[in-house]
Scaffold this motif. Structure first.
Motif, PDB file in Angstrom:
ATOM      1  N   GLY A 103     -32.780  -2.141  -7.896  1.00 18.43           N
ATOM      2  CA  GLY A 103     -31.372  -2.518  -7.756  1.00 18.43           C
ATOM      3  C   GLY A 103     -31.068  -3.162  -6.415  1.00 18.43           C
ATOM      4  O   GLY A 103     -29.896  -3.380  -6.084  1.00 18.43           O
ATOM      5  N   GLY A 104     -32.106  -3.442  -5.627  1.00 22.36           N
ATOM      6  CA  GLY A 104     -31.885  -4.080  -4.327  1.00 22.36           C
ATOM      7  C   GLY A 104     -31.305  -3.135  -3.283  1.00 22.36           C
ATOM      8  O   GLY A 104     -30.694  -3.565  -2.302  1.00 22.36           O
ATOM      9  N   GLU A 105     -31.474  -1.843  -3.501  1.00 29.42           N
ATOM     10  CA  GLU A 105     -30.913  -0.867  -2.564  1.00 29.42           C
ATOM     11  C   GLU A 105     -31.937  -0.485  -1.498  1.00 29.42           C
ATOM     12  O   GLU A 105     -33.140  -0.589  -1.706  1.00 29.42           O
ATOM     13  N   ALA A 106     -31.444  -0.024  -0.387  1.00 28.12           N
ATOM     14  CA  ALA A 106     -32.305   0.532   0.661  1.00 28.12           C
ATOM     15  C   ALA A 106     -32.450   2.034   0.427  1.00 28.12           C
ATOM     16  O   ALA A 106     -31.626   2.653  -0.254  1.00 28.12           O
ATOM     17  N   VAL A 107     -33.495   2.611   1.000  1.00 31.28           N
ATOM     18  CA  VAL A 107     -33.736   4.047   0.840  1.00 31.28           C
ATOM     19  C   VAL A 107     -34.038   4.655   2.206  1.00 31.28           C
ATOM     20  O   VAL A 107     -34.822   4.090   2.981  1.00 31.28           O
ATOM     21  N   VAL A 108     -33.397   5.776   2.484  1.00 32.15           N
ATOM     22  CA  VAL A 108     -33.688   6.535   3.699  1.00 32.15           C
ATOM     23  C   VAL A 108     -34.303   7.863   3.272  1.00 32.15           C
ATOM     24  O   VAL A 108     -33.729   8.573   2.434  1.00 32.15           O
ATOM     25  N   ALA A 110     -38.016  -1.706   2.457  1.00 36.19           N
ATOM     26  CA  ALA A 110     -36.690  -1.202   2.086  1.00 36.19           C
ATOM     27  C   ALA A 110     -36.597   0.312   2.230  1.00 36.19           C
ATOM     28  O   ALA A 110     -35.517   0.882   2.062  1.00 36.19           O
ATOM     29  N   VAL A 111     -37.729   0.940   2.507  1.00 43.59           N
ATOM     30  CA  VAL A 111     -37.733   2.406   2.635  1.00 43.59           C
ATOM     31  C   VAL A 111     -37.923   2.772   4.106  1.00 43.59           C
ATOM     32  O   VAL A 111     -38.870   2.310   4.749  1.00 43.59           O
ATOM     33  N   THR A 112     -37.034   3.586   4.626  1.00 39.86           N
ATOM     34  CA  THR A 112     -37.111   4.027   6.021  1.00 39.86           C
ATOM     35  C   THR A 112     -37.303   5.537   6.064  1.00 39.86           C
ATOM     36  O   THR A 112     -36.580   6.277   5.394  1.00 39.86           O
ATOM     37  N   PHE A 113     -38.271   5.961   6.847  1.00 40.20           N
ATOM     38  CA  PHE A 113     -38.501   7.399   7.006  1.00 40.20           C
ATOM     39  C   PHE A 113     -37.832   7.862   8.312  1.00 40.20           C
ATOM     40  O   PHE A 113     -37.981   7.214   9.352  1.00 40.20           O
ATOM     41  N   VAL A 114     -37.108   8.947   8.239  1.00 40.17           N
ATOM     42  CA  VAL A 114     -36.482   9.519   9.433  1.00 40.17           C
ATOM     43  C   VAL A 114     -36.917  10.980   9.568  1.00 40.17           C
ATOM     44  O   VAL A 114     -37.317  11.610   8.583  1.00 40.17           O
ATOM     45  N   ASP A 115     -36.831  11.473  10.788  1.00 38.95           N
ATOM     46  CA  ASP A 115     -37.319  12.821  11.087  1.00 38.95           C
ATOM     47  C   ASP A 115     -36.132  13.703  11.474  1.00 38.95           C
ATOM     48  O   ASP A 115     -35.570  13.555  12.568  1.00 38.95           O
ATOM     49  N   THR A 116     -35.778  14.630  10.601  1.00 40.41           N
ATOM     50  CA  THR A 116     -34.618  15.476  10.902  1.00 40.41           C
ATOM     51  C   THR A 116     -34.916  16.507  11.989  1.00 40.41           C
ATOM     52  O   THR A 116     -33.979  17.061  12.575  1.00 40.41           O
ATOM     53  N   THR A 117     -36.197  16.735  12.261  1.00 39.00           N
ATOM     54  CA  THR A 117     -36.501  17.749  13.292  1.00 39.00           C
ATOM     55  C   THR A 117     -36.025  17.292  14.667  1.00 39.00           C
ATOM     56  O   THR A 117     -35.802  18.122  15.553  1.00 39.00           O
ATOM     57  N   ARG A 123     -24.913  -3.222   1.706  1.00 36.38           N
ATOM     58  CA  ARG A 123     -26.047  -2.950   0.814  1.00 36.38           C
ATOM     59  C   ARG A 123     -26.027  -1.486   0.402  1.00 36.38           C
ATOM     60  O   ARG A 123     -25.901  -0.601   1.255  1.00 36.38           O
ATOM     61  N   PRO A 124     -26.159  -1.194  -0.901  1.00 30.41           N
ATOM     62  CA  PRO A 124     -26.195   0.217  -1.304  1.00 30.41           C
ATOM     63  C   PRO A 124     -27.407   0.936  -0.705  1.00 30.41           C
ATOM     64  O   PRO A 124     -28.471   0.326  -0.527  1.00 30.41           O
ATOM     65  N   VAL A 125     -27.229   2.183  -0.414  1.00 22.24           N
ATOM     66  CA  VAL A 125     -28.312   2.957   0.201  1.00 22.24           C
ATOM     67  C   VAL A 125     -28.463   4.282  -0.538  1.00 22.24           C
ATOM     68  O   VAL A 125     -27.468   4.933  -0.873  1.00 22.24           O
ATOM     69  N   ARG A 126     -29.688   4.660  -0.776  1.00 24.37           N
ATOM     70  CA  ARG A 126     -29.974   5.990  -1.323  1.00 24.37           C
ATOM     71  C   ARG A 126     -30.676   6.818  -0.251  1.00 24.37           C
ATOM     72  O   ARG A 126     -31.504   6.305   0.504  1.00 24.37           O
ATOM     73  N   GLY A 127     -30.366   8.090  -0.256  1.00 20.60           N
ATOM     74  CA  GLY A 127     -31.042   9.001   0.652  1.00 20.60           C
ATOM     75  C   GLY A 127     -31.877  10.004  -0.130  1.00 20.60           C
ATOM     76  O   GLY A 127     -31.525  10.372  -1.252  1.00 20.60           O
ATOM     77  N   ILE A 128     -32.974  10.403   0.467  1.00 19.37           N
ATOM     78  CA  ILE A 128     -33.758  11.519  -0.076  1.00 19.37           C
ATOM     79  C   ILE A 128     -33.876  12.536   1.045  1.00 19.37           C
ATOM     80  O   ILE A 128     -34.439  12.245   2.107  1.00 19.37           O
ATOM     81  N   GLY A 129     -33.304  13.693   0.840  1.00 20.95           N
ATOM     82  CA  GLY A 129     -33.307  14.701   1.909  1.00 20.95           C
ATOM     83  C   GLY A 129     -33.807  16.037   1.407  1.00 20.95           C
ATOM     84  O   GLY A 129     -33.188  16.642   0.536  1.00 20.95           O
ATOM     85  N   GLU A 130     -34.942  16.447   1.941  1.00 20.75           N
ATOM     86  CA  GLU A 130     -35.464  17.767   1.573  1.00 20.75           C
ATOM     87  C   GLU A 130     -35.421  18.676   2.797  1.00 20.75           C
ATOM     88  O   GLU A 130     -35.954  18.333   3.855  1.00 20.75           O
ATOM     89  N   THR A 131     -34.793  19.800   2.634  1.00 24.85           N
ATOM     90  CA  THR A 131     -34.723  20.782   3.718  1.00 24.85           C
ATOM     91  C   THR A 131     -35.917  21.723   3.620  1.00 24.85           C
ATOM     92  O   THR A 131     -36.318  22.116   2.520  1.00 24.85           O
TER      93      THR A 131
END
Lengths: 268, 325
Positions: B49-54, B74-81, B106-114
């Motif tokens: 869908g042309g979206e970005a992902v964090v 289009a996929v960016t990894f971030v470090d919550t620590t 641009r639409p963005v989706r997040g994937i967040g695992e605690t």
């Protein structure tokens, strides 16, 4: 290097001190001011009394050494005239071989008609004079004649005070060079208004002002807002803050003030 | 739970310009295989869908995804620590990450695992769950964003899964999301009751003019508890902010209590005020914002902040500081 401090007695005064004194407070001694004047002769300082001697903190005229200067012209109620006269006496005293001048002035509400900011501006100029010329300046403020908030505002711009350091405001702002002001203590919501007034007064004199935060322990959100508000009060002002501790710099960034375009810059 | 047929689901990037509301999906999985199938499916939907992902997941899970995705830009990894332990900082961080990647609308989706198993206390666990519930509020008006929350269900802890699922309006199953009937739709979050302070605790009533006394009390108690000087400096700012709020908005006075529990130093503030905005202190203030920085600073400077506020009972705020061993 000047530092904020409280003086137990007038015996503790040092060159360059700018002292806030409450003559009718519980810890004020009537003999104190006599000792201050008498010590002038002992240390070779010329006494400069602003206002009629009898009206300044109950100082009897015969207690004033004959070589003293009494500036009691109505014109000395005007800050510029007052400062010009005091600076002139300081230069004269230097030529005459005195170590320095000891200024004693009692501030009265009637003479301070310009409001708290004007009064604070005058005190900052006096502080700059004391710092630059190594003069000793004692400013008497009778608490019975002043409202509490105004007293807090002026206390905040005296690095030195007789007796126990007043808890409010919890900061002291004083001259550390030309257009450089040190801020000592804590700027919290209870002192934010006084700090705002002090910074507004400081930026009147110069478009670019440096604030030294080396001895500032803490600034809260209200204090930071007060700083930014004061810088924005007049156009084309710029304030550079230097020497802040890690926590102050962290809070500045967290509060959203580290962005470009603000007239206040927190230097690394 | 009610399965939502795909035909009823608004497309991720509809041609008529209308966008779906914020989708917040819980994805319970077991094992790396299920983790990858669920998250990769979600990511591929986004990319098509042309979206970005964090992606903000534990490092071992991030490695799995990186291996599969290669250098997908289009996929960016971030470090919550890097945010520290306080879940109260996560909403602000997600807002920043989503905005950063969503430049140009641009639409963005997040994937967040605690890392739920790394929760340090019941209070921490409770705040982590509350954060998940708050995400629905934080992004309610952000139709460009959606979020998948993978949850490792290997422990088969039904109670934990049930508590968490109540904070998610949608559940992802077999590549589709289903509506979660157990989702908490109430306006108020049903917090766990705060445990009483541990004995012995110190107490101080304060009012206008007492900020220095509040700081002095906290400083003495924190020092006795072994809180480092750096932590004390940050705590001094936080307690100043919270006490100021009590004086200004909480009826002009408040009560401070401090105590130590296990390896945590706590400062509790009680007052008669009410904080109606559950998002207060969760999002980064703008430069021109006049007020509203106090709770934000407290969240950023403390290791955990618990806020309980009702019209009837007033406000209780607990500031936690981890004491070094």
């Amino acid at each position: 290097m000047r530092a904020a401090r409280a003086l137990a007695t007038f015996d503790d005064v040092e060159l360059g001190d700018h002292i806030c004194w409450h003559p009718d407070s519980a810890d004020a001694s009537p003999a104190g001011v006599l000792a201050y004047v008498a010590d002038g002769a002992l240390y070779g300082d010329k006494i400069v009394v602003v206002g009629a001697a009898g009206a300044v903190s109950g100082l009897p005229r015969d207690a004033v050494p004959s070589a003293s200067v009494i500036l009691d012209s109505p014109r000395t109620a005007d800050l510029d005239s007052f400062l010009a006269a005091v600076r002139r006496e300081a230069r004269t005293a230097a030529r005459e071989g005195y170590r320095s001048v000891r200024v004693l002035t009692e501030r009265a509400p009637a003479a301070a008609s310009g409001g708290a900011e004007e009064l604070v501006a005058q005190e900052l100029k006096l502080d700059e004079f004391a710092s630059e010329s190594n003069a000793i300046v004692v400013c008497a403020f009778r608490p019975s004649q002043w409202d509490g908030p105004t007293l807090e505002h002026v206390t905040g711009v005296h690095p030195h005070e007789m007796g126990i350091r007043a808890e409010r405001p919890a900061f002291r702002m004083y001259s550390a060079g030309a257009d450089v002001w040190s801020v000592d203590g804590v700027i919290d919501s209870e002192g934010a208004d006084a700090f705002n007034t002090a910074v507004r007064a400081a930026v009147r004199f110069s478009p670019k002002v440096n604030l030294r935060f080396d001895t500032l322990e803490l600034i809260d959100a209200a204090g930071m807002h007060a700083l930014v508000d004061a810088a924005r009060h007049l156009p084309d002002r710029r304030i550079v803050v230097e020497g802040a501790n890690d926590t102050v710099r962290l809070c500045w960034e967290l509060a959203g003030y580290a962005s470009a375009g603000l007239p206040v810059v927190m230097a690394a | 739970m009610t399965t939502v047929p795909p035909a009823n689901i608004p497309p991720a990037n509809p041609s008529d310009g209308a966008r779906p509301p914020f989708r917040h999906e819980l994805y319970p999985y077991r094992g790396d295989g299920q983790f990858l199938s669920g998250t990769l499916g979600y990511i591929h939907e986004a990319l098509e869908g042309g979206e970005a992902v964090v992606v903000a997941v534990p490092s071992d899970k991030a490695s799995l995804l990186r291996r599969e995705l290669g250098d997908e830009s289009a996929v960016t990894f971030v470090d919550t620590t890097t945010l520290g332990p306080n879940p109260g900082r996560l909403v602000g961080a997600w807002v920043a990450w989503m905005k950063e990647r969503g430049e140009g609308d641009r639409p963005v989706r997040g994937i967040g695992e605690t890392a739920w198993r790394e929760a340090r206390s019941a209070a921490h666990l409770s705040e982590l769950r509350y954060h998940e519930w708050l995400l629905n509020r934080a992004f309610a008006r952000s139709s460009a964003w959606s979020m998948l929350c993978p949850y490792d269900d290997a422990d088969d802890d039904r109670s934990a899964l049930e508590s968490l699922s109540r904070c998610h309006p949608l559940i992802r199953q077999d590549g589709h999301f289903v509506r979660n009937e157990g989702y908490l739709t109430a306006e108020e979050y049903p917090f766990e009751v705060l445990n009483p302070p541990c004995d012995p605790f110190q107490e101080l009533s304060f009012t206008h003019g007492d900020l220095a006394a509040v700081r002095a009390k906290v400083s003495r108690c924190a020092s006795d508890a072994g809180v480092t000087e750096e932590q004390q400096r940050k705590l001094a700012v936080a307690v100043t902010e919270i006490a100021t709020n009590s004086i200004r908005h909480g009826g002009g006075r408040g009560t401070l209590r401090t105590w130590t529990q296990d390896a945590t130093f706590l400062c509790e503030f009680r007052d008669a005020g009410y904080i109606p905005d559950v998002m207060a202190g969760r999002t980064r203030p703008t430069v021109d914002q006049v007020g509203g920085r106090g709770l934000w600073l407290a969240q950023q400077l403390c290791d955990l902040v618990e806020i309980r506020s009702t019209r009837d009972q007033g406000t209780t705020i607990r500031l936690h500081v981890d004491v070094p061993h």
